[in-house]
Write a protein that holds these residues in place. Structure first.
Motif, PDB file in Angstrom:
ATOM      1  N   LEU A  47      12.129 -42.758  64.428  1.00  0.00           N
ATOM      2  CA  LEU A  47      12.334 -43.141  63.040  1.00  0.00           C
ATOM      3  C   LEU A  47      11.109 -42.839  62.188  1.00  0.00           C
ATOM      4  O   LEU A  47      11.215 -42.722  60.970  1.00  0.00           O
ATOM      5  N   ALA A  48       9.930 -42.735  62.808  1.00  0.00           N
ATOM      6  CA  ALA A  48       8.714 -42.448  62.062  1.00  0.00           C
ATOM      7  C   ALA A  48       8.658 -40.971  61.692  1.00  0.00           C
ATOM      8  O   ALA A  48       9.263 -40.121  62.344  1.00  0.00           O
ATOM      9  N   ALA A  49       7.946 -40.670  60.602  1.00  0.00           N
ATOM     10  CA  ALA A  49       7.786 -39.274  60.203  1.00  0.00           C
ATOM     11  C   ALA A  49       7.058 -38.521  61.305  1.00  0.00           C
ATOM     12  O   ALA A  49       6.128 -39.043  61.914  1.00  0.00           O
ATOM     13  N   PRO A  50       7.470 -37.285  61.601  1.00  0.00           N
ATOM     14  CA  PRO A  50       6.847 -36.544  62.710  1.00  0.00           C
ATOM     15  C   PRO A  50       5.411 -36.155  62.392  1.00  0.00           C
ATOM     16  O   PRO A  50       5.062 -35.888  61.245  1.00  0.00           O
ATOM     17  N   GLN A  51       4.601 -36.122  63.431  1.00  0.00           N
ATOM     18  CA  GLN A  51       3.245 -35.601  63.326  1.00  0.00           C
ATOM     19  C   GLN A  51       3.277 -34.120  63.678  1.00  0.00           C
ATOM     20  O   GLN A  51       4.293 -33.587  64.137  1.00  0.00           O
ATOM     21  N   ASP A  52       2.150 -33.452  63.480  1.00  0.00           N
ATOM     22  CA  ASP A  52       2.100 -32.015  63.724  1.00  0.00           C
ATOM     23  C   ASP A  52       2.499 -31.687  65.154  1.00  0.00           C
ATOM     24  O   ASP A  52       3.209 -30.716  65.407  1.00  0.00           O
ATOM     25  N   GLY A  53       2.072 -32.515  66.112  1.00  0.00           N
ATOM     26  CA  GLY A  53       2.381 -32.256  67.513  1.00  0.00           C
ATOM     27  C   GLY A  53       3.825 -32.475  67.889  1.00  0.00           C
ATOM     28  O   GLY A  53       4.248 -32.099  68.989  1.00  0.00           O
ATOM     29  N   ASP A  54       4.619 -33.086  66.995  1.00  0.00           N
ATOM     30  CA  ASP A  54       6.038 -33.314  67.287  1.00  0.00           C
ATOM     31  C   ASP A  54       6.880 -32.060  67.080  1.00  0.00           C
ATOM     32  O   ASP A  54       8.018 -31.988  67.552  1.00  0.00           O
ATOM     33  N   PHE A  55       6.346 -31.097  66.355  1.00  0.00           N
ATOM     34  CA  PHE A  55       7.083 -29.860  66.124  1.00  0.00           C
ATOM     35  C   PHE A  55       6.930 -28.939  67.333  1.00  0.00           C
ATOM     36  O   PHE A  55       5.876 -28.902  67.966  1.00  0.00           O
ATOM     37  N   PRO A  56       7.972 -28.171  67.674  1.00  0.00           N
ATOM     38  CA  PRO A  56       7.879 -27.279  68.839  1.00  0.00           C
ATOM     39  C   PRO A  56       6.944 -26.109  68.588  1.00  0.00           C
ATOM     40  O   PRO A  56       6.667 -25.754  67.438  1.00  0.00           O
ATOM     41  N   ASN A  57       6.477 -25.517  69.670  1.00  0.00           N
ATOM     42  CA  ASN A  57       5.631 -24.328  69.576  1.00  0.00           C
ATOM     43  C   ASN A  57       6.442 -23.183  68.960  1.00  0.00           C
ATOM     44  O   ASN A  57       7.524 -22.861  69.455  1.00  0.00           O
ATOM     45  N   PRO A  58       5.970 -22.566  67.883  1.00  0.00           N
ATOM     46  CA  PRO A  58       6.734 -21.481  67.247  1.00  0.00           C
ATOM     47  C   PRO A  58       7.083 -20.359  68.226  1.00  0.00           C
ATOM     48  O   PRO A  58       8.121 -19.714  68.091  1.00  0.00           O
ATOM     49  N   GLY A  59       6.231 -20.151  69.226  1.00  0.00           N
ATOM     50  CA  GLY A  59       6.483 -19.081  70.194  1.00  0.00           C
ATOM     51  C   GLY A  59       7.677 -19.343  71.089  1.00  0.00           C
ATOM     52  O   GLY A  59       8.173 -18.419  71.741  1.00  0.00           O
ATOM     53  N   SER A  60       8.162 -20.591  71.125  1.00  0.00           N
ATOM     54  CA  SER A  60       9.318 -20.910  71.959  1.00  0.00           C
ATOM     55  C   SER A  60      10.641 -20.780  71.209  1.00  0.00           C
ATOM     56  O   SER A  60      11.695 -21.109  71.747  1.00  0.00           O
ATOM     57  N   SER A  61      10.587 -20.294  69.978  1.00  0.00           N
ATOM     58  CA  SER A  61      11.801 -20.135  69.183  1.00  0.00           C
ATOM     59  C   SER A  61      12.726 -19.087  69.797  1.00  0.00           C
ATOM     60  O   SER A  61      12.272 -18.051  70.298  1.00  0.00           O
ATOM     61  N   ILE A  62      14.016 -19.376  69.780  1.00  0.00           N
ATOM     62  CA  ILE A  62      15.004 -18.404  70.253  1.00  0.00           C
ATOM     63  C   ILE A  62      14.966 -17.159  69.377  1.00  0.00           C
ATOM     64  O   ILE A  62      15.086 -16.032  69.849  1.00  0.00           O
ATOM     65  N   LEU A  63      14.798 -17.378  68.066  1.00  0.00           N
ATOM     66  CA  LEU A  63      14.656 -16.276  67.118  1.00  0.00           C
ATOM     67  C   LEU A  63      13.179 -16.125  66.806  1.00  0.00           C
ATOM     68  O   LEU A  63      12.639 -16.822  65.945  1.00  0.00           O
ATOM     69  N   ARG A  64      12.486 -15.256  67.546  1.00  0.00           N
ATOM     70  CA  ARG A  64      11.040 -15.159  67.442  1.00  0.00           C
ATOM     71  C   ARG A  64      10.582 -14.874  66.011  1.00  0.00           C
ATOM     72  O   ARG A  64       9.523 -15.319  65.590  1.00  0.00           O
ATOM     73  N   GLN A  65      11.370 -14.113  65.245  1.00  0.00           N
ATOM     74  CA  GLN A  65      10.981 -13.764  63.891  1.00  0.00           C
ATOM     75  C   GLN A  65      11.457 -14.782  62.860  1.00  0.00           C
ATOM     76  O   GLN A  65      11.112 -14.688  61.695  1.00  0.00           O
ATOM     77  N   GLY A  66      12.273 -15.755  63.319  1.00  0.00           N
ATOM     78  CA  GLY A  66      12.806 -16.726  62.376  1.00  0.00           C
ATOM     79  C   GLY A  66      13.828 -16.098  61.450  1.00  0.00           C
ATOM     80  O   GLY A  66      14.325 -14.992  61.698  1.00  0.00           O
ATOM     81  N   THR A  67      14.149 -16.784  60.380  1.00  0.00           N
ATOM     82  CA  THR A  67      15.093 -16.266  59.396  1.00  0.00           C
ATOM     83  C   THR A  67      14.528 -16.494  57.993  1.00  0.00           C
ATOM     84  O   THR A  67      13.549 -17.220  57.810  1.00  0.00           O
ATOM     85  N   VAL A  68      15.163 -15.869  57.017  1.00  0.00           N
ATOM     86  CA  VAL A  68      14.764 -16.018  55.616  1.00  0.00           C
ATOM     87  C   VAL A  68      15.895 -16.745  54.883  1.00  0.00           C
ATOM     88  O   VAL A  68      16.876 -16.123  54.465  1.00  0.00           O
ATOM     89  N   PRO A  69      15.796 -18.067  54.736  1.00  0.00           N
ATOM     90  CA  PRO A  69      16.858 -18.809  54.068  1.00  0.00           C
ATOM     91  C   PRO A  69      16.738 -18.675  52.554  1.00  0.00           C
ATOM     92  O   PRO A  69      15.688 -18.276  52.030  1.00  0.00           O
ATOM     93  N   THR A  70      17.781 -19.020  51.856  1.00  0.00           N
ATOM     94  CA  THR A  70      17.705 -19.059  50.398  1.00  0.00           C
ATOM     95  C   THR A  70      17.144 -20.413  49.972  1.00  0.00           C
ATOM     96  O   THR A  70      17.382 -21.432  50.628  1.00  0.00           O
ATOM     97  N   THR A  71      16.390 -20.415  48.895  1.00  0.00           N
ATOM     98  CA  THR A  71      15.864 -21.690  48.399  1.00  0.00           C
ATOM     99  C   THR A  71      16.994 -22.602  47.961  1.00  0.00           C
ATOM    100  O   THR A  71      16.882 -23.829  48.041  1.00  0.00           O
ATOM    101  N   GLU A  72      18.126 -21.999  47.505  1.00  0.00           N
ATOM    102  CA  GLU A  72      19.264 -22.813  47.089  1.00  0.00           C
ATOM    103  C   GLU A  72      19.814 -23.620  48.261  1.00  0.00           C
ATOM    104  O   GLU A  72      20.151 -24.802  48.113  1.00  0.00           O
ATOM    105  N   ALA A  73      19.879 -22.993  49.446  1.00  0.00           N
ATOM    106  CA  ALA A  73      20.383 -23.696  50.624  1.00  0.00           C
ATOM    107  C   ALA A  73      19.463 -24.853  50.999  1.00  0.00           C
ATOM    108  O   ALA A  73      19.915 -25.954  51.312  1.00  0.00           O
TER     109      ALA A  73
END
Length: 291
Positions: A47-73
């Motif tokens: 329930l507490a706001a996540p700390q930096d260490g709570d986020f996963p390692n970016p290198g473990s992403s299934i989509l290594r390059q990520g995506t480019v979402p729209t700001t509207e979304a």
């Protein structure tokens, strides 16, 4: 013989059916208890706001390059949404979150900066409550939120016209000579930061940003000095946030020994030299806001 063969086939079929039923029961039980595959227990969303260490390692992403979402979304994201609504706006999560009882989705986005800058890589976390509705939306880097919802032009102009309020604290009094984290901060150091946070909240009716900058003396390796100054600034920023300063407006920087206040002769790490360099070991806190 025919009858015996028929009986053997029926027995085999029954065993297969029982095995399938038992296997399905294990998976269903895993879904009810929040367990994923192989019986791995998945913790409920914090329930507490996540700390930096709570986020996963970016290198473990299934989509290594990520995506480019729209700001509207991203602007349409709200608490109370179900997973289908989130999926329609942002797509499926970019990390292996599990199968059953998943209460957290993580994304790796590339957000457009200004025309002069490259895309900014940002991590975004969506948390769900026990009803599988969005309960929280978090950016790993608060600056990413400003790319989605930039401040009004008049607010930026107002900030530029304001004179920052600046305070310098001795790093020795907060951490000692070697300390760098909250666990190294003595009670009197914590109390000083807590009182400072209360003063900031009392003296500013609106805070635009707080910059916490760590500085070290010139003794030691360059990388160590940069890491130490940043770690100390980060510890102070976390304590300010714990005392009610909005973490989204706090910026942290580590300068190492690049901006010394005192110039002291000598290279040997003696007590005399360390005492001379004391003023260089410091934390600077700068506040801009409406008083």
């Amino acid at each position: 013989m025919v009858e015996q063969a028929r009986t053997a086939v029926l027995r085999t079929a029954m065993k297969s059916l029982l095995l399938s039923t038992a296997t399905m029961g294990i998976f269903l039980l895993g879904g009810c208890t929040g367990s994923g595959l192989l019986g791995m227990q998945r913790e409920p969303a914090n329930l507490a706001a996540p700390q930096d260490g709570d986020f996963p390692n970016p290198g473990s992403s299934i989509l290594r390059q990520g995506t480019v979402p729209t700001t509207e979304a991203l602007r349409l994201m709200r608490t109370g949404m179900d997973k289908d609504e989130v999926r329609q706006l942002l797509g499926t999560p970019h990390f292996s979150e599990g199968v059953f009882g998943v209460r957290e989705w993580n994304y790796l986005f590339h957000l457009r900066g200004s025309k002069e800058t490259e895309d900014v890589v940002c991590q975004y976390m969506v948390r769900f409550d026990s009803s599988v509705r969005v309960s929280g939306l978090y950016w790993r880097n608060p600056d990413c939120a400003l790319l989605v919802e930039p401040p009004p032009v008049e607010a930026v102009q107002a900030m530029a016209a304001m004179t920052p309020q600046k305070l310098t604290l001795s790093a020795d009094s907060l951490f000692g000579v070697e300390g760098k984290g909250l666990k190294d901060m003595p009670p009197e150091g914590r109390l000083r930061i807590e009182r400072l946070a209360n003063d900031i909240k009392r003296n500013f009716r609106r805070i635009y940003y707080v910059v916490v900058t760590g500085h070290t003396d010139r003794l030691g390796a360059e990388a160590d000095k940069m890491a130490l100054s940043l770690a100390r600034a980060d510890a102070v920023s976390k304590l300010l946030a714990q005392q009610g300063i909005n973490a989204k407006v706090i910026r942290v920087a580590g300068m190492g020994d690049r901006q010394p206040l005192a110039q002291c002769p000598g290279t040997a790490k003696t007590a005399v030299l360390q005492d001379c360099l004391r003023s260089n070991r410091r934390i600077e806190i700068e506040v801009v806001g409406e008083e």
